[in-house]
Design a protein around this motif. Structure first.
Motif, PDB file in Angstrom:
ATOM      1  N   THR A   5      26.816   0.201 -30.905  1.00  0.00           N
ATOM      2  CA  THR A   5      26.194   1.164 -29.982  1.00  0.00           C
ATOM      3  C   THR A   5      27.203   1.456 -28.870  1.00  0.00           C
ATOM      4  O   THR A   5      28.329   0.968 -28.918  1.00  0.00           O
ATOM      5  N   GLY A   6      26.799   2.238 -27.885  1.00  0.00           N
ATOM      6  CA  GLY A   6      27.628   2.447 -26.700  1.00  0.00           C
ATOM      7  C   GLY A   6      28.254   3.821 -26.613  1.00  0.00           C
ATOM      8  O   GLY A   6      28.174   4.617 -27.545  1.00  0.00           O
ATOM      9  N   PRO A   7      28.884   4.083 -25.466  1.00  0.00           N
ATOM     10  CA  PRO A   7      29.431   5.424 -25.199  1.00  0.00           C
ATOM     11  C   PRO A   7      30.461   5.882 -26.248  1.00  0.00           C
ATOM     12  O   PRO A   7      30.469   7.065 -26.606  1.00  0.00           O
ATOM     13  N   ALA A   8      31.292   4.968 -26.748  1.00  0.00           N
ATOM     14  CA  ALA A   8      32.305   5.381 -27.722  1.00  0.00           C
ATOM     15  C   ALA A   8      31.635   5.771 -29.041  1.00  0.00           C
ATOM     16  O   ALA A   8      32.000   6.756 -29.674  1.00  0.00           O
ATOM     17  N   ARG A   9      30.648   5.000 -29.443  1.00  0.00           N
ATOM     18  CA  ARG A   9      29.920   5.288 -30.692  1.00  0.00           C
ATOM     19  C   ARG A   9      29.193   6.637 -30.602  1.00  0.00           C
ATOM     20  O   ARG A   9      29.122   7.384 -31.569  1.00  0.00           O
ATOM     21  N   ARG A  10      28.641   6.911 -29.409  1.00  0.00           N
ATOM     22  CA  ARG A  10      27.889   8.155 -29.212  1.00  0.00           C
ATOM     23  C   ARG A  10      28.799   9.338 -28.930  1.00  0.00           C
ATOM     24  O   ARG A  10      28.326  10.477 -28.864  1.00  0.00           O
ATOM     25  N   GLY A  11      30.087   9.066 -28.662  1.00  0.00           N
ATOM     26  CA  GLY A  11      30.997  10.139 -28.275  1.00  0.00           C
ATOM     27  C   GLY A  11      30.709  10.655 -26.872  1.00  0.00           C
ATOM     28  O   GLY A  11      30.945  11.827 -26.566  1.00  0.00           O
ATOM     29  N   ASP A  12      30.224   9.765 -26.002  1.00  0.00           N
ATOM     30  CA  ASP A  12      29.873  10.154 -24.632  1.00  0.00           C
ATOM     31  C   ASP A  12      31.137  10.097 -23.753  1.00  0.00           C
ATOM     32  O   ASP A  12      31.470   9.071 -23.167  1.00  0.00           O
ATOM     33  N   ARG A  13      31.842  11.233 -23.659  1.00  0.00           N
ATOM     34  CA  ARG A  13      33.126  11.302 -22.957  1.00  0.00           C
ATOM     35  C   ARG A  13      32.974  11.078 -21.451  1.00  0.00           C
ATOM     36  O   ARG A  13      33.813  10.432 -20.823  1.00  0.00           O
ATOM     37  N   HIS A  71      38.758   4.424 -28.938  1.00  0.00           N
ATOM     38  CA  HIS A  71      39.357   5.286 -29.967  1.00  0.00           C
ATOM     39  C   HIS A  71      39.160   4.679 -31.357  1.00  0.00           C
ATOM     40  O   HIS A  71      38.806   5.386 -32.316  1.00  0.00           O
ATOM     41  N   SER A  72      39.347   3.361 -31.450  1.00  0.00           N
ATOM     42  CA  SER A  72      39.181   2.680 -32.735  1.00  0.00           C
ATOM     43  C   SER A  72      37.718   2.772 -33.203  1.00  0.00           C
ATOM     44  O   SER A  72      37.449   2.952 -34.395  1.00  0.00           O
ATOM     45  N   ILE A  73      36.781   2.660 -32.268  1.00  0.00           N
ATOM     46  CA  ILE A  73      35.356   2.813 -32.619  1.00  0.00           C
ATOM     47  C   ILE A  73      35.103   4.229 -33.132  1.00  0.00           C
ATOM     48  O   ILE A  73      34.500   4.433 -34.188  1.00  0.00           O
ATOM     49  N   GLN A  74      35.609   5.214 -32.394  1.00  0.00           N
ATOM     50  CA  GLN A  74      35.398   6.608 -32.821  1.00  0.00           C
ATOM     51  C   GLN A  74      35.960   6.853 -34.214  1.00  0.00           C
ATOM     52  O   GLN A  74      35.303   7.453 -35.060  1.00  0.00           O
ATOM     53  N   LYS A  75      37.172   6.351 -34.463  1.00  0.00           N
ATOM     54  CA  LYS A  75      37.812   6.539 -35.779  1.00  0.00           C
ATOM     55  C   LYS A  75      36.984   5.894 -36.889  1.00  0.00           C
ATOM     56  O   LYS A  75      36.909   6.408 -37.999  1.00  0.00           O
ATOM     57  N   THR A  76      36.390   4.734 -36.582  1.00  0.00           N
ATOM     58  CA  THR A  76      35.609   4.010 -37.591  1.00  0.00           C
ATOM     59  C   THR A  76      34.446   4.857 -38.090  1.00  0.00           C
ATOM     60  O   THR A  76      34.135   4.865 -39.280  1.00  0.00           O
ATOM     61  N   TYR A  77      33.797   5.562 -37.180  1.00  0.00           N
ATOM     62  CA  TYR A  77      32.574   6.282 -37.561  1.00  0.00           C
ATOM     63  C   TYR A  77      32.864   7.735 -37.946  1.00  0.00           C
ATOM     64  O   TYR A  77      32.120   8.320 -38.719  1.00  0.00           O
TER      65      TYR A  77
END
Lengths: 254, 254
Positions: free
Chosen positions: A212-220, A244-250
Motif C-alpha cells: 500500500t502507500g503513496p508510491a503504490r497509488r502513484g500519489d505524487r 520508483h522500485s515499487i512503481q516499476k513492480t506494479y
C-alpha cells in the motif's frame, strides 16, 4: 552420542553452543576461541581450546567465524577426521577442498548475544561435499529443533541475499523511521503496532498483494512532500529509489 | 450516545465502522459512499447515503476518503453541525476552514479489508482546530480501544513519512526478498522466522543497535557478490544505496 566441536566465539557460535547443551544425542566436547576471554558468556563446563592444534577428536567441527577467516581455519584443521562445516550464507569453500568431508550448516536467522534464541522452526540450510553426510547434518539440525533444508551453494547464496533485504535492510528502514520520529519529538514506539501488523499481514497476504502507500497509488503530491521533509540527501535518494522500485513492480502488471 | 457518520467505503472506513459497531457510548448512525455497491462488505443494518446532501445529523463526521477527495467532501458538508475530521496522515485542511470545527483522527496502522483488525493499542493521532474538541476525539479513540495521541499537522506529517518507511518500504523489501527466493526455486516462507525475529528484536534493541550484515561490517566482497546476483538494475541500485546509507549511519559514530 555425536561429538561436536564449535570453532568460534561470536553470536552464531554462542547460540549453537547453548542449543547443543540442551540437545539429545549430541555432546559439545570443545569450544575454540583465540582467547579464553572471548568465552566469558559461554558455559564454563565445556572444555576450551585457544590453539587449533589442541582440537579434540569429534564427529563434527562447526566453523562459526567471520567469512574471511573460514578458509584459513579449515586449512589448519583439514587433516582431522570428522566432517567440517561452516555456518556462512555467502562463503563457499575453495573447490580444492572437495576431497575432504566438508559441508555447510547455515542457520537462516539473525543472532544477538543479548537475546535468547530458540532454534525451533528455524531453517538450517545443509550442504555436504559427500552426499552421505547430508543425513548426518539433518540429524544435527533436528537435534536442536531446527528445520533442515537441503541446499546448494547457489541457492544458499541467494537466500543470504534475500536475508539481507528481509533483515539488514528492513532493520535500517526501521532505524530511519525511528530517526524521523525522534527528529520531530515523537516516541518511535508509536510505530511498533504498525511494524507488527506489517509482518503479521504476511501470514495471509503475499508482500506483493500487501503493498500500500503513496508510491503504490502513484500519489505524487505526497511523495514530493515526503522527500522535502527528509533532512539528508541520501535519505531523499533512498525514498525516491524505493518509491520508483515499487512503481516499476506494479507498472509491469498493467 | 455520541452519533457518528463515516464518509467513505475504503479500508479505513471499513475497519472504523466495524470498531464503532462494537464500541460503547458511540452510535454509528450512517455510512456514506458514492454507490450502494461499495458497502457490500459492510454491516447491512447501518443506514447508507449515496449523496452528501442526505447526511444525517451527527456529533462527528469522519471523512475517510482518498487525500485528493477530502477537501471536496468537506466543502460540501461544512455547513453541518458537528465536528468534521479526516483520517489522513499527510492531508491538511486548507487554512480557511479553521472557522469550522475541524480536526484529524489518524490511525497509525495499515488496513486491509481481508484482515481482521483490532484497534486495541493502536495509536490514533488527534488534532482539533478548536482545542475544546480534542477531549471529545480522545474519548472516541478510547471507545474503540485505541491510544489517542495529541498531535500537530507537522508531527503527523512526519509520522506518516516514518510509517511509509516502516510499512510500505519494508513491505517492498519483503517482496524483493521473496522474489529472490522464487527466482532460485526456494520457498519464501523460509524467510519468515528471520523476519519475525527482526521485528521481535526491536523489543530489546533499538534498530540502530540491532543492525548487522555485510554493509554494517563493511564486508565489500559479499556486497559486490550480492549486487552481481541481482537481476535488475533498479534492485542493484537499491542494494548499493541502502548499503551506503547503513555505512554512513555508523561512520558518523567513529
Amino acid at each position: 552420542m555425536i561429538q561436536v566441536v564449535i570453532v568460534g566465539s561470536g553470536n552464531v557460535a554462542f547460540h549453537l553452543h547453548r542449543a547443543f547443551l540442551k540437545a539429545h544425542g549430541v555432546a559439545l566436547v570443545q569450544l575454540y576461541g583465540r582467547t579464553s576471554a572471548s568465552f566469558s558468556d559461554f558455559d564454563q563446563s565445556v572444555p576450551k581450546a585457544c590453539t587449533l592444534s589442541e582440537l579434540a577428536q569429534a564427529d563434527l567441527y562447526i566453523i562459526a567465524v567471520s567469512d574471511d577467516a573460514i578458509q584459513g581455519v579449515f586449512e589448519q584443521i583439514r587433516s582431522l577426521k570428522g566432517l567440517i562445516v561452516h555456518t556462512s550464507g555467502s562463503f563457499n569453500f575453495e573447490s580444492k577442498t572437495d576431497g575432504n568431508r566438508t559441508g555447510v550448516f547455515y542457520p537462516l536467522q539473525t543472532f544477538s548475544k543479548t537475546r535468547e534464541l530458540n532454534f525451533a522452526g528455524i531453517p538450517i540450510l545443509v550442504e555436504a561435499a559427500h552426499p552421505e553426510d547430508l543425513g548426518f547434518l539433518r540429524t544435527i539440525a533436528k537435534s536442536i529443533g531446527a528445520l533442515p533444508e537441503n541446499s546448494t551453494a547457489d541457492a544458499r547464496n541467494a537466500v543470504h541475499l534475500a536475508a539481507v533485504f528481509a533483515n539488514n535492510f528492513t532493520n535500517h528502514l526501521f532505524f530511519l523511521a525511528s530517526d524521523i520520529c525522534a527528529k520531530h519529538g515523537l516516541n518511535s514506539k508509536l510505530l511498533y503496532p504498525l511494524i507488527q501488523e506489517t509482518v503479521a499481514k504476511l501470514e495471509i497476504l503475499s508482500p506483493k498483494d500487501a503493498q500500500t502507500g503513496p508510491a503504490r497509488r502513484g500519489d505524487r503530491t505526497t511523495q514530493i512532500r515526503h522527500v522535502e521533509l527528509l533532512a539528508s540527501g541520501i535519505h531523499q535518494e533512498l525514498y525516491k529509489l524505493i518509491a520508483h522500485s515499487i512503481q516499476k513492480t506494479y507498472e509491469k502488471e498493467l
